[in-house]
Design a protein around this motif. Sequence first.
Motif, mmCIF file in Angstrom:
data_model
loop_
_atom_site.group_PDB
_atom_site.id
_atom_site.type_symbol
_atom_site.label_atom_id
_atom_site.label_comp_id
_atom_site.label_asym_id
_atom_site.label_seq_id
_atom_site.Cartn_x
_atom_site.Cartn_y
_atom_site.Cartn_z
ATOM 1 N N ARG A 135 1.092 -1.479 0.410
ATOM 2 C CA ARG A 135 -0.031 0.851 -0.201
ATOM 3 C C ARG A 135 0.780 1.004 -0.193
ATOM 4 O O ARG A 135 1.895 1.367 0.352
ATOM 5 N N ASP A 136 0.359 2.185 -0.250
ATOM 6 C CA ASP A 136 0.897 3.754 -0.495
ATOM 7 C C ASP A 136 0.446 3.921 0.915
ATOM 8 O O ASP A 136 -0.084 2.634 2.044
ATOM 9 N N SER A 137 1.004 4.891 1.490
ATOM 10 C CA SER A 137 0.453 5.464 2.868
ATOM 11 C C SER A 137 -0.021 5.720 3.039
ATOM 12 O O SER A 137 -0.520 6.247 3.785
ATOM 13 N N VAL A 138 -1.443 6.794 1.886
ATOM 14 C CA VAL A 138 -2.540 7.158 2.140
ATOM 15 C C VAL A 138 -2.959 6.721 1.351
ATOM 16 O O VAL A 138 -2.685 6.525 -0.177
ATOM 17 N N THR A 139 -4.159 5.558 1.360
ATOM 18 C CA THR A 139 -4.962 5.171 0.269
ATOM 19 C C THR A 139 -6.429 5.384 0.618
ATOM 20 O O THR A 139 -6.739 5.326 1.360
ATOM 21 N N LEU A 140 -6.658 5.267 -1.004
ATOM 22 C CA LEU A 140 -8.599 4.930 -0.720
ATOM 23 C C LEU A 140 -8.774 3.703 0.201
ATOM 24 O O LEU A 140 -8.342 2.031 -0.308
ATOM 25 N N SER A 141 -10.153 3.680 0.959
ATOM 26 C CA SER A 141 -10.470 2.491 1.458
ATOM 27 C C SER A 141 -11.222 1.837 0.550
ATOM 28 O O SER A 141 -12.172 2.174 -0.256
ATOM 29 N N LYS A 142 -12.056 0.316 0.901
ATOM 30 C CA LYS A 142 -12.942 0.283 0.221
ATOM 31 C C LYS A 142 -14.377 0.952 0.620
ATOM 32 O O LYS A 142 -15.193 1.413 0.041
ATOM 33 N N LYS A 143 -14.404 1.510 1.542
ATOM 34 C CA LYS A 143 -15.469 3.059 1.246
ATOM 35 C C LYS A 143 -15.471 3.579 0.398
ATOM 36 O O LYS A 143 -16.040 4.133 -0.046
ATOM 37 N N ASP A 144 -14.451 4.252 0.386
ATOM 38 C CA ASP A 144 -14.731 5.283 -0.453
ATOM 39 C C ASP A 144 -14.320 4.687 -2.048
ATOM 40 O O ASP A 144 -14.562 5.081 -2.895
ATOM 41 N N VAL A 145 -13.838 3.646 -2.149
ATOM 42 C CA VAL A 145 -14.344 3.596 -3.850
ATOM 43 C C VAL A 145 -15.758 3.234 -3.819
ATOM 44 O O VAL A 145 -15.914 3.429 -4.987
#
Length: 370
Positions: free
Chosen positions: A78-88
Amino acid sequence: MTKYYFLLFLFLLAGESFAQNNLDSLVQIRGFAIAAPRPDGLPDFIKFVNEELAPRKVNTLILRVDYNYRFESHPELRDSVTLSKKDVRKLVDACKKQGIAIIPQINLLGHQSWAEKTENLLKVYPDFDETPWVKMPAKGEYKWPNPDGLYCKSYCPLHPGVHKVVFELVDEIMEAFEAKAFHAGMDEVFYLGEDKCPRCAGRDKAVLFANEVQKIRDHLAMKNQELWIWGDRLIDGRTTGIGLWAASYNHTYPAIDLIPRDVIICDWQYTRDNQTAVYFAMKGLRVVTCSWNRPEIALQQVDSHVRSRDLSNKELKGRFYGLAHTVWSGPTPFLKGYYANTQDPKDGDKTPWNTFKVMFEKIGKLETGH
């Protein structure tokens, strides 16, 4: 009179439906490609989807996700800041509502580094590196050309452990984005079949490239999913004069005759309309012609797409699959330039946002025949 108005209503409704069907028949894929937003940029990006992409009848969103997702299969990537399942989920729901299919992308094979930065896959799994003897330059010291021929690193397609890792990533984002197609990148592969590689040395580069396309395609096909790739490695850069960036100098181009015919080709020719879409179509491949930051080229490409379909027989016509606009930044700088209509300091209106506006304005006019 009531009957008259009812018939008129049906006529107008049929006319609206025909106009949409006519646009679909002319430009089946109307795409937009960009890096996936970071979580803090998601609301603005969804607003752009609703207010700018949907009214222009964009129906395909290619999102460069790479490691900007909270992977559960490989959290180490993962990148340090990432999209979550909720974001997606928010983005998927917005696109579904607008009839836009999302095609997630992870760069496979090539683009495993950029300038002085090694991307996550080779950073975490350095043994996957096709060229481990080529050391990354210190920050601020990358130059092209250089003695090592370093543009971007590649993973070794014959490494016995690489596909288990990357396919787990692919499967996870395909499920998260509820996608039916995956974009594997595979552009600008300069390192492949290197003489010092203990697995690849002496092997035909075109066969190596084609076998990697086949492997990824077959993995996706098990779930009835499609593979999309960039087309530059399938073009002979010397014979065509297109060069080593938008075409191949390292003999990968014969792979065009070896890859499955159901792979979708995204054909990026940014500085001139090289008519390469005709080449791909004649080879039996569906092709999506891509623009970037030259509005005059984008307009020529729209004309070429329509003309090619008009001139083609029924076998060829459907292979001119559509048009897509590509953005080589994250959404934040693009949206800033888009809404401010920022000019380029050197090139004026030759910007990704102006090219997008001009291109889709012309595509929209195809619907009315203007």
